[in-house]
Write an enzyme that holds these catalytic residues in place. Sequence first.
Site, short mmCIF file in Angstrom:
data_model
loop_
_atom_site.label_atom_id
_atom_site.label_comp_id
_atom_site.label_asym_id
_atom_site.label_seq_id
_atom_site.Cartn_x
_atom_site.Cartn_y
_atom_site.Cartn_z
N ASP A 144 -0.47 10.65 -4.55
CA ASP A 144 0.66 11.36 -3.96
C ASP A 144 0.89 12.76 -4.65
OD1 ASP A 144 2.95 10.93 -2.06
OD2 ASP A 144 4.10 11.53 -3.63
N LYS A 173 0.94 -1.29 0.02
CA LYS A 173 -0.26 0.02 -0.03
C LYS A 173 0.91 1.08 0.24
CE LYS A 173 -4.30 1.94 0.68
NZ LYS A 173 -3.76 2.43 -0.87
N LYS A 223 5.26 1.66 -3.14
CA LYS A 223 5.30 3.29 -3.87
C LYS A 223 5.29 3.03 -5.36
CE LYS A 223 4.62 7.36 -2.51
NZ LYS A 223 3.85 8.01 -1.38
N SER A 230 -7.24 5.68 3.75
CA SER A 230 -7.13 4.69 2.75
C SER A 230 -7.51 3.17 3.17
CB SER A 230 -5.79 4.42 2.26
OG SER A 230 -5.43 5.72 1.34
N GLN A 236 7.11 4.03 3.71
CA GLN A 236 5.83 3.65 3.75
C GLN A 236 5.65 2.40 4.74
OE1 GLN A 236 3.63 5.73 1.64
NE2 GLN A 236 1.93 4.92 2.96
N THR A 268 -4.90 13.31 5.18
CA THR A 268 -3.45 13.70 5.57
C THR A 268 -3.29 15.10 6.29
OG1 THR A 268 -2.84 12.36 3.73
CG2 THR A 268 -1.17 13.49 4.74
N LYS A 282 5.68 3.46 8.06
CA LYS A 282 4.44 4.14 8.51
C LYS A 282 3.19 3.34 8.54
CE LYS A 282 3.98 7.58 5.94
NZ LYS A 282 3.52 8.58 4.66
P1 NDP Z 1 0.34 17.92 -4.29
O1 NDP Z 1 0.78 17.45 -5.52
O2 NDP Z 1 -1.24 17.95 -4.00
O3 NDP Z 1 1.08 19.26 -3.87
C1 NDP Z 1 2.46 19.30 -3.75
C2 NDP Z 1 2.84 20.64 -3.32
O4 NDP Z 1 4.14 20.72 -3.23
C3 NDP Z 1 2.48 21.64 -4.53
O5 NDP Z 1 2.05 22.89 -4.00
C4 NDP Z 1 3.87 22.04 -5.25
O6 NDP Z 1 4.05 22.97 -6.00
C5 NDP Z 1 4.84 21.55 -4.17
N1 NDP Z 1 5.83 20.75 -4.52
C6 NDP Z 1 6.21 19.81 -5.22
N2 NDP Z 1 7.18 19.38 -5.45
C7 NDP Z 1 7.96 20.57 -5.28
C8 NDP Z 1 9.61 21.04 -5.16
N3 NDP Z 1 10.17 20.00 -5.56
N4 NDP Z 1 9.90 22.14 -4.42
C9 NDP Z 1 8.76 22.93 -4.28
N5 NDP Z 1 7.48 22.64 -4.11
C10 NDP Z 1 7.08 21.62 -4.42
O7 NDP Z 1 0.98 16.64 -3.48
P2 NDP Z 1 0.46 16.30 -1.63
O8 NDP Z 1 0.07 17.50 -0.91
O9 NDP Z 1 -0.40 15.22 -2.16
O10 NDP Z 1 1.96 15.85 -1.41
C11 NDP Z 1 2.88 16.74 -0.51
C12 NDP Z 1 3.71 15.84 0.22
O11 NDP Z 1 2.91 15.12 1.22
C13 NDP Z 1 4.88 14.88 -0.45
O12 NDP Z 1 5.87 14.75 0.00
C14 NDP Z 1 3.88 13.26 -0.37
O13 NDP Z 1 4.64 12.34 -0.44
C15 NDP Z 1 3.23 13.81 1.05
N6 NDP Z 1 2.24 12.70 1.21
C16 NDP Z 1 0.97 13.05 0.67
C17 NDP Z 1 -0.24 12.09 1.09
C18 NDP Z 1 -1.32 12.39 0.37
O14 NDP Z 1 -2.62 11.62 0.93
N7 NDP Z 1 -1.72 13.18 -0.60
C19 NDP Z 1 -0.13 11.14 2.25
C20 NDP Z 1 1.29 11.17 3.05
C21 NDP Z 1 2.23 11.89 2.56
P3 NDP Z 1 3.40 23.37 -7.50
O15 NDP Z 1 1.89 23.57 -7.02
O16 NDP Z 1 4.16 24.51 -8.00
O17 NDP Z 1 3.44 21.90 -8.12
#
Ligand code: NDP
Length: 451
Positions: free
Chosen positions: A166, A90, A126, A384, A111, A209, A114
């Site tokens: 993600d 997962k 992943k 999930s 993961q 999250t 976690k």
């Molecule tokens: P999204 O794609 O919804 O959002 C990611 C955000 O981070 C966007 O604002 C993006 O900017 C910014 N971002 C991505 N890469 C970079 C970078 N290299 N430098 C600066 N800003 C960056 O992703 P999520 O919110 O789903 O995920 C965010 C984090 O949380 C990740 O690490 C993910 O692995 C983790 N996570 C997510 C979960 C989920 O349920 N979604 C669960 C557990 C962990 P821009 O808009 O410009 O692309």
Amino acid sequence: MGISKDIINRIRKSNCTTDETFFQAVEEVLDSIQPVLESDSKYSKNSIVDRLTNPDREFKFKVVWLDDNQNIQVNTGYRVQFNNALGPYKGGLRFHPSVNSGILKFLGFEQILKNSLTGLPIGGGKGGSDFDPKGKSDFEIMKFCSAFMTELHKYIGPRIDVPAGDIGVGAREIGYLFGEYKKITSSYDGILTGKPFMFGGSLMRPEATGYGCVYFTDEMLKYGGKNDFKGRICTVSGAGNVAIHTIEKLYDLGAIPVTCTDSRGTIYDSRGIDLKLLKELKLKKRVSLEEYCKDHNDAIYTKVEDYSDGGHEVWNIPCDCAFPCATQNELTQIDAKNLIENGCISVTEGANMPSTPEATKLFLENDILFAPAKAANAGGVVVSEFEMSQNASMTKWSYEKVDNMLDQNMRAICKRVHLTAEEYGVAGNYVDGANIVGFKKVADAMIAEGI
Ligand code: NDP
């Protein structure tokens, strides 16, 4: 606590990756679990560290799709099935140009622990692709998702491997992926979580999250003798799923979230982020945060290239509680120093491994309440798993039920981590606490299942 160089060298040799984030994650865990390994020889007798740090299998495949100009595009797709000692593999799918097998191994490894920490029956995996969804039309996103699933469907199943979203993969992408799976297999299986509610998704999965991070922090603040969130200034990085729902729940609990960021810049709105506008810009229009200032000209937008002292603008803004919710290694030593000097009392990792090892070390040395990702952001995978349960029993749970269960689960994880840190003589160190709880459960299951 130093970890044996021999172990890490062996792991480097046996893993065909050059990505340092994977070794960074492994080293942190090995450091934390050293007392467990030393206190019980069953782990070394059963070669648990070597087995746990090598994925069961990794798939790499070609994804060929047609863009709107009828050009053929080629990307690479991946799925890492890391460990299924506790349940089906997962873990999310990430679509971002930076994706490679090393990054996915880091995410998959994290993961495992976690998912173990949640106490729920799920293993770790992943996947994703180097496909960049930015600037693509809706039709191109659909074409890519269909092509990706053409290959991925061979490896997944409701009892085998259940991916989720993600970075770059939200409800829209999950919908297209699910549609293609159904077309290929004629089977209405719960093979993905994060599905839209109308076809099998769980209420609250999008919020899970971010809300979970805030529930966890609320509990951690209490353990740390800091009461609650009321009136606390919070800084949040990211402007995606995790950041938006962190901001939403912070408002619910009486805090004032004043920042958000994207890959191009930082917004600081001292009166509190306009959540409705943020959702409009990022979830509907999918545009740069710079647009925020058109509606709020008193908010400050700083472009990435104008960040001043080598650190990230967002961590230079005084706050009580910080929530890095964008991406890995986004919060460095200099950022940690700025946060500490400005009186920050807690840091919660919404993103996966957003703090560098040097930053984490500074937080722990300075008694900052520090919630590591594998504990703090487990809310997504918790809901999930609720989605998998609902799919298996063909039921739908109410919003209140899911929210209450999420809240209880996050507070229970916090308690488990807190008590384990105390038991191992590192009270308040949630990094060690989380790694030890996660490791012991999965390691004991692996031993019980034999080789
Ligand atoms: P999204 O794609 O919804 O959002 C990611 C955000 O981070 C966007 O604002 C993006 O900017 C910014 N971002 C991505 N890469 C970079 C970078 N290299 N430098 C600066 N800003 C960056 O992703 P999520 O919110 O789903 O995920 C965010 C984090 O949380 C990740 O690490 C993910 O692995 C983790 N996570 C997510 C979960 C989920 O349920 N979604 C669960 C557990 C962990 P821009 O808009 O410009 O692309």
